[in-house]
Design a protein around this motif. Sequence first.
Motif, short mmCIF file in Angstrom:
data_model
loop_
_atom_site.label_atom_id
_atom_site.label_comp_id
_atom_site.label_asym_id
_atom_site.label_seq_id
_atom_site.Cartn_x
_atom_site.Cartn_y
_atom_site.Cartn_z
N UNK A 1 0.84 -1.20 0.00
CA UNK A 1 0.00 0.00 0.00
C UNK A 1 0.87 1.25 0.00
N UNK A 2 0.35 2.35 -0.52
CA UNK A 2 1.07 3.62 -0.48
C UNK A 2 0.88 4.26 0.89
N UNK A 3 1.94 4.89 1.38
CA UNK A 3 1.89 5.56 2.68
C UNK A 3 2.79 6.78 2.67
N UNK A 4 2.41 7.80 3.45
CA UNK A 4 3.24 8.99 3.62
C UNK A 4 4.00 8.81 4.92
N UNK A 5 5.33 8.74 4.82
CA UNK A 5 6.16 8.30 5.94
C UNK A 5 7.14 9.40 6.35
N UNK A 6 7.16 9.68 7.65
CA UNK A 6 8.20 10.55 8.21
C UNK A 6 9.49 9.74 8.30
N UNK A 7 10.54 10.24 7.64
CA UNK A 7 11.81 9.50 7.61
C UNK A 7 12.94 10.25 8.31
N UNK A 8 12.69 11.45 8.78
CA UNK A 8 13.70 12.24 9.49
C UNK A 8 13.30 13.70 9.47
N UNK A 9 13.97 14.54 10.27
CA UNK A 9 13.62 15.95 10.33
C UNK A 9 13.54 16.61 8.96
N UNK A 10 12.39 17.20 8.65
CA UNK A 10 12.13 17.89 7.39
C UNK A 10 12.21 16.96 6.18
N UNK A 11 11.90 15.69 6.41
CA UNK A 11 11.93 14.71 5.32
C UNK A 11 10.73 13.78 5.43
N UNK A 68 5.96 2.41 -0.55
CA UNK A 68 5.15 1.21 -0.41
C UNK A 68 5.42 0.56 0.93
N UNK A 69 4.34 0.29 1.65
CA UNK A 69 4.44 -0.42 2.92
C UNK A 69 3.47 -1.60 2.92
N UNK A 70 3.72 -2.56 3.78
CA UNK A 70 2.82 -3.69 3.90
C UNK A 70 1.49 -3.25 4.52
N UNK A 71 0.39 -3.85 4.04
CA UNK A 71 -0.90 -3.60 4.70
C UNK A 71 -0.78 -4.07 6.14
N UNK A 72 -1.19 -3.26 7.11
CA UNK A 72 -0.97 -3.62 8.52
C UNK A 72 -1.71 -4.90 8.93
N UNK A 73 -1.08 -5.64 9.80
CA UNK A 73 -1.69 -6.85 10.35
C UNK A 73 -2.77 -6.46 11.35
N UNK A 74 -3.90 -7.15 11.27
CA UNK A 74 -5.02 -6.87 12.17
C UNK A 74 -4.90 -7.78 13.38
N UNK A 75 -4.75 -7.18 14.57
CA UNK A 75 -4.62 -7.93 15.81
C UNK A 75 -5.98 -8.09 16.48
N UNK A 76 -6.01 -8.89 17.52
CA UNK A 76 -7.25 -9.12 18.26
C UNK A 76 -7.83 -7.78 18.74
N UNK A 77 -9.11 -7.58 18.48
CA UNK A 77 -9.78 -6.35 18.89
C UNK A 77 -9.65 -5.22 17.89
N UNK A 78 -8.90 -5.44 16.81
CA UNK A 78 -8.71 -4.40 15.81
C UNK A 78 -9.57 -4.68 14.57
N UNK A 79 -9.61 -3.68 13.70
CA UNK A 79 -10.36 -3.79 12.46
C UNK A 79 -9.58 -3.04 11.38
N UNK A 80 -9.63 -3.54 10.15
CA UNK A 80 -8.91 -2.90 9.05
C UNK A 80 -9.82 -1.91 8.36
N UNK A 81 -9.31 -0.69 8.17
CA UNK A 81 -10.08 0.38 7.54
C UNK A 81 -9.34 0.85 6.29
#
Length: 334
Positions: A1-11, A16-29
């Motif tokens: 999936x596409x994501x906007x990622x903070x990689x360092x000060x002013x950057x 592309x990141x992996x779709x997050x794993x859904x843990x117990x009690x969570x839901x994917x949105x």
Amino acid sequence: MKAIVYVGPNKLEVMEREIPEVKEGQILVKVDRAGICGGDLGIYKGLHPRAKAPLIFGHEFAGTVEADGKVFKKGDKVTINPIVSCGNCTPCNTGNQHVCNTLRLVGIDKDGAMAEYVAVDENKLYKLGANVSDEMGALIEPIAVAVHSVREPNYRPGDNAIVYGAGPIGMAIALVLKEFGCTNLTVVEADDKRIGIAKEFGVDVRDAKTLNLEELKAEKTGGDGFDFVFDCAGVEPVANQLIKASKVRGKIVVVAGYKKPTTFPLNEGMFKEVAFEFVRVYRDKDYEIAIEVANKQPLFEKLVSHVLPVEEAQQGFDLLLTPGTGAMKVLFKF
């Protein structure tokens, strides 16, 4: 999936990141819109003490449930209360989970919602009406901040108010005040473009550059000063005016986060017996009320000045970090 990622000060990077794993009690949105908050700007500058790179930005969003949960069903339009409380400390045990001793937030202490998908605790989700636009859904979090800022110091219908700062939070507070019965309301702003935008909301806006506070108090309060003074600016020149703007035994509500140490003329506060109240985030009830007022008041959507594709993430941050652009709330479309 596409994501906007903070990689360092002013950057930042769109990656592309992996779709997050859904843990117990969570839901994917599946995220539809995600907004830039002042807190995100602090993270981007490398000033937030808890945010560590690499981190997906974002805690203001609206999206669609991807799979059935225990309460929510696939296709439900939702937003999230992004605060994470421990549930065990004294504030949590006395009904003040929003100021938990170890308060954490999605998008600051864990990956956030500036991505195509986000996994969130189901018990933190709120269902949006089918008629709520994606843009309005992404505004619920800042509207909840405004609701909390008005409810927490016990604003009552008929009290007059002055709001310093016509940014997204200042204007959200102005609209919430109107919804709560404030008919004598003044907004003060120094930026010419934001002054123009604020006038579109149908409020009395005054230019801070030419403001004569004593004349304004005489005009709007008979010289007494304002019942409620909301600081949504967080700058030294405003700090010097807050107590002067207040009536005797008035309330000054500090909403803004000050970026630099500041001074207040405290002797003036003592002479007037003013009350300072500082507010932070929101209670669960504030979220419920935010959704109600958003459904009733379409003007909130005017807070959105830009909706950009995720590929223009850098432009979105630059708009808010560059003085004079007139940018208000910048959203990303996923």
